[in-house]
Design a protein around this motif. Sequence first.
Motif, PDB file in Angstrom:
ATOM      1  N   MET A  59       0.910  -0.934   0.036  1.00 54.06           N
ATOM      2  CA  MET A  59      -0.055  -0.045  -0.035  1.00 54.06           C
ATOM      3  C   MET A  59       0.812   1.120   0.002  1.00 54.06           C
ATOM      4  SD  MET A  59      -3.175  -0.969   2.451  1.00 54.06           S
ATOM      5  CE  MET A  59      -2.500   0.171   3.757  1.00 54.06           C
ATOM      6  N   ILE A  60       0.552   2.099  -0.856  1.00 57.98           N
ATOM      7  CA  ILE A  60       1.311   3.363  -0.902  1.00 57.98           C
ATOM      8  C   ILE A  60       0.315   4.421  -0.403  1.00 57.98           C
ATOM      9  CG2 ILE A  60       2.211   4.997  -2.541  1.00 57.98           C
ATOM     10  CD1 ILE A  60       3.227   2.694  -4.411  1.00 57.98           C
ATOM     11  N   ILE A  61       0.667   5.347   0.595  1.00 61.14           N
ATOM     12  CA  ILE A  61      -0.407   6.254   1.160  1.00 61.14           C
ATOM     13  C   ILE A  61       0.124   7.521   0.814  1.00 61.14           C
ATOM     14  CG2 ILE A  61      -1.271   7.040   3.470  1.00 61.14           C
ATOM     15  CD1 ILE A  61      -0.707   4.282   4.369  1.00 61.14           C
ATOM     16  N   GLU A  62      -0.800   8.467   0.574  1.00 64.95           N
ATOM     17  CA  GLU A  62      -0.274   9.904   0.026  1.00 64.95           C
ATOM     18  C   GLU A  62      -1.591  10.774   0.676  1.00 64.95           C
ATOM     19  OE1 GLU A  62      -0.252  12.783  -3.825  1.00 64.95           O
ATOM     20  OE2 GLU A  62       0.129  10.677  -4.170  1.00 64.95           O
ATOM     21  N   LYS A  63      -1.123  11.615   1.452  1.00 62.43           N
ATOM     22  CA  LYS A  63      -2.039  12.435   2.100  1.00 62.43           C
ATOM     23  C   LYS A  63      -2.131  13.680   1.269  1.00 62.43           C
ATOM     24  CE  LYS A  63      -1.814  10.698   6.719  1.00 62.43           C
ATOM     25  NZ  LYS A  63      -3.116  10.611   7.465  1.00 62.43           N
ATOM     26  N   THR A  64      -3.293  14.377   0.820  1.00 62.40           N
ATOM     27  CA  THR A  64      -3.514  15.427   0.197  1.00 62.40           C
ATOM     28  C   THR A  64      -4.362  16.397   1.120  1.00 62.40           C
ATOM     29  OG1 THR A  64      -5.451  14.855  -0.942  1.00 62.40           O
ATOM     30  CG2 THR A  64      -3.361  14.444  -2.056  1.00 62.40           C
ATOM     31  N   ASP A  65      -4.547  17.663   0.700  1.00 63.06           N
ATOM     32  CA  ASP A  65      -5.738  18.748   1.552  1.00 63.06           C
ATOM     33  C   ASP A  65      -7.057  18.136   1.595  1.00 63.06           C
ATOM     34  OD1 ASP A  65      -3.590  20.188   1.729  1.00 63.06           O
ATOM     35  OD2 ASP A  65      -4.079  21.619   0.061  1.00 63.06           O
ATOM     36  N   ILE A  66      -7.277  17.189   0.508  1.00 64.48           N
ATOM     37  CA  ILE A  66      -8.723  16.920   0.342  1.00 64.48           C
ATOM     38  C   ILE A  66      -8.775  15.518   0.766  1.00 64.48           C
ATOM     39  CG2 ILE A  66     -10.576  16.359  -1.438  1.00 64.48           C
ATOM     40  CD1 ILE A  66      -9.785  19.118  -1.330  1.00 64.48           C
ATOM     41  N   ALA A  67      -7.820  14.389   0.777  1.00 71.10           N
ATOM     42  CA  ALA A  67      -8.144  13.018   1.136  1.00 71.10           C
ATOM     43  C   ALA A  67      -6.907  12.199   1.341  1.00 71.10           C
ATOM     44  CB  ALA A  67      -9.110  12.654  -0.046  1.00 71.10           C
ATOM     45  N   THR A  68      -6.747  11.171   1.851  1.00 68.48           N
ATOM     46  CA  THR A  68      -5.697  10.391   1.884  1.00 68.48           C
ATOM     47  C   THR A  68      -6.016   9.561   0.735  1.00 68.48           C
ATOM     48  OG1 THR A  68      -5.433  10.468   4.163  1.00 68.48           O
ATOM     49  CG2 THR A  68      -4.819   8.610   3.221  1.00 68.48           C
ATOM     50  N   VAL A  69      -4.872   9.247  -0.125  1.00 69.77           N
ATOM     51  CA  VAL A  69      -5.080   8.376  -1.236  1.00 69.77           C
ATOM     52  C   VAL A  69      -4.140   7.229  -0.949  1.00 69.77           C
ATOM     53  CG1 VAL A  69      -4.394   7.972  -3.658  1.00 69.77           C
ATOM     54  CG2 VAL A  69      -5.235  10.510  -2.814  1.00 69.77           C
ATOM     55  N   ILE A  70      -4.748   6.074  -0.915  1.00 69.34           N
ATOM     56  CA  ILE A  70      -4.344   4.888  -0.839  1.00 69.34           C
ATOM     57  C   ILE A  70      -4.232   3.744  -1.990  1.00 69.34           C
ATOM     58  CG2 ILE A  70      -4.287   2.544   0.743  1.00 69.34           C
ATOM     59  CD1 ILE A  70      -5.705   4.323   2.814  1.00 69.34           C
ATOM     60  N   ARG A  71      -2.981   3.781  -2.543  1.00 71.31           N
ATOM     61  CA  ARG A  71      -2.968   3.099  -3.734  1.00 71.31           C
ATOM     62  C   ARG A  71      -2.686   1.487  -3.625  1.00 71.31           C
ATOM     63  NH1 ARG A  71      -0.959   8.155  -5.026  1.00 71.31           N
ATOM     64  NH2 ARG A  71      -2.184   8.949  -6.644  1.00 71.31           N
ATOM     65  N   ASN A  72      -3.024   0.706  -4.310  1.00 73.72           N
ATOM     66  CA  ASN A  72      -2.308  -0.775  -4.099  1.00 73.72           C
ATOM     67  C   ASN A  72      -1.829  -0.966  -5.538  1.00 73.72           C
ATOM     68  OD1 ASN A  72      -2.476  -3.398  -3.448  1.00 73.72           O
ATOM     69  ND2 ASN A  72      -4.013  -3.909  -4.958  1.00 73.72           N
ATOM     70  N   GLU A  73      -0.438  -1.286  -5.402  1.00 69.83           N
ATOM     71  CA  GLU A  73       0.276  -1.480  -6.671  1.00 69.83           C
ATOM     72  C   GLU A  73       0.942  -3.101  -6.848  1.00 69.83           C
ATOM     73  OE1 GLU A  73       2.964   1.365  -7.419  1.00 69.83           O
ATOM     74  OE2 GLU A  73       1.641   2.906  -7.784  1.00 69.83           O
ATOM     75  N   LYS A  74       0.784  -3.801  -5.627  1.00 75.46           N
ATOM     76  CA  LYS A  74       1.333  -5.050  -5.622  1.00 75.46           C
ATOM     77  C   LYS A  74       0.710  -6.032  -5.078  1.00 75.46           C
ATOM     78  CE  LYS A  74       5.886  -3.315  -6.016  1.00 75.46           C
ATOM     79  NZ  LYS A  74       7.433  -3.247  -5.437  1.00 75.46           N
ATOM     80  N   LEU A  75      -0.275  -5.744  -4.170  1.00 70.35           N
ATOM     81  CA  LEU A  75      -0.977  -6.754  -3.283  1.00 70.35           C
ATOM     82  C   LEU A  75      -2.349  -7.337  -4.152  1.00 70.35           C
ATOM     83  CD1 LEU A  75      -1.194  -4.977   0.219  1.00 70.35           C
ATOM     84  CD2 LEU A  75       0.396  -6.676  -0.459  1.00 70.35           C
ATOM     85  N   SER A  76      -2.521  -8.813  -3.900  1.00 69.35           N
ATOM     86  CA  SER A  76      -3.919  -9.093  -4.352  1.00 69.35           C
ATOM     87  C   SER A  76      -4.899  -8.079  -3.658  1.00 69.35           C
ATOM     88  CB  SER A  76      -4.044 -10.570  -4.223  1.00 69.35           C
ATOM     89  OG  SER A  76      -4.447 -10.505  -2.584  1.00 69.35           O
ATOM     90  N   ILE A  77      -6.284  -8.148  -4.131  1.00 69.09           N
ATOM     91  CA  ILE A  77      -7.228  -7.194  -3.592  1.00 69.09           C
ATOM     92  C   ILE A  77      -7.709  -7.929  -2.256  1.00 69.09           C
ATOM     93  CG2 ILE A  77      -9.197  -8.357  -4.912  1.00 69.09           C
ATOM     94  CD1 ILE A  77      -8.913  -4.752  -4.550  1.00 69.09           C
ATOM     95  N   LEU A  78      -7.613  -9.201  -2.231  1.00 66.89           N
ATOM     96  CA  LEU A  78      -7.953  -9.691  -1.004  1.00 66.89           C
ATOM     97  C   LEU A  78      -6.841  -9.398   0.109  1.00 66.89           C
ATOM     98  CD1 LEU A  78      -9.048 -13.234  -1.997  1.00 66.89           C
ATOM     99  CD2 LEU A  78     -10.665 -11.294  -1.411  1.00 66.89           C
ATOM    100  N   ASP A  79      -5.734  -9.495  -0.201  1.00 66.37           N
ATOM    101  CA  ASP A  79      -4.459  -8.919   0.667  1.00 66.37           C
ATOM    102  C   ASP A  79      -4.584  -7.457   0.998  1.00 66.37           C
ATOM    103  OD1 ASP A  79      -3.613 -11.624   0.706  1.00 66.37           O
ATOM    104  OD2 ASP A  79      -2.113 -11.397  -0.774  1.00 66.37           O
ATOM    105  N   PHE A  80      -4.968  -6.549   0.034  1.00 68.11           N
ATOM    106  CA  PHE A  80      -5.196  -5.265   0.257  1.00 68.11           C
ATOM    107  C   PHE A  80      -6.372  -5.087   1.381  1.00 68.11           C
ATOM    108  CE2 PHE A  80      -7.358  -1.140  -0.333  1.00 68.11           C
ATOM    109  CZ  PHE A  80      -6.230  -0.268  -0.251  1.00 68.11           C
ATOM    110  N   PHE A  81      -7.400  -5.772   0.858  1.00 72.98           N
ATOM    111  CA  PHE A  81      -8.595  -5.474   1.930  1.00 72.98           C
ATOM    112  C   PHE A  81      -8.196  -5.931   3.127  1.00 72.98           C
ATOM    113  CE2 PHE A  81     -12.346  -7.314   4.003  1.00 72.98           C
ATOM    114  CZ  PHE A  81     -13.146  -6.392   4.135  1.00 72.98           C
ATOM    115  N   SER A  82      -7.430  -6.975   3.417  1.00 72.38           N
ATOM    116  CA  SER A  82      -7.177  -7.537   4.944  1.00 72.38           C
ATOM    117  C   SER A  82      -6.291  -6.766   5.509  1.00 72.38           C
ATOM    118  CB  SER A  82      -6.415  -8.875   4.752  1.00 72.38           C
ATOM    119  OG  SER A  82      -5.990  -9.318   5.989  1.00 72.38           O
TER     120      SER A  82
END
Length: 110
Positions: free
Chosen positions: A1-24
Amino acid sequence: MIIEKTDIATVIRNEKLSILDFFSNFSKNYAKFKNENLILDFSKSKGVDKENILLFLPIVKQHKNNGRSIVIILNEIEADNFPDEIIVVPTLVEGIDIIEMENIERDLGF
């Protein structure tokens, strides 16, 4: 998970994990983000299907009940295929726009 905070929101990017691993992983760490507007970016994830995204429905409902926005970026699936509670957009710009609109609605008491 790559986490980037902006003024509006926190963006959490999934680049390598399976969707199930990301969800967990996201579920375990949700308490860190519960007071922030969130954008979950799956634009670089492959093989994401509707059932995978529906896993997030309870968290999305809880997040909205807490007065915060959560938007999912996904360009492989039509946004109309999801319940109204789950906002799916194809780009980050659209995700930010949605959160800005929801912030205005909350400020106006809608």
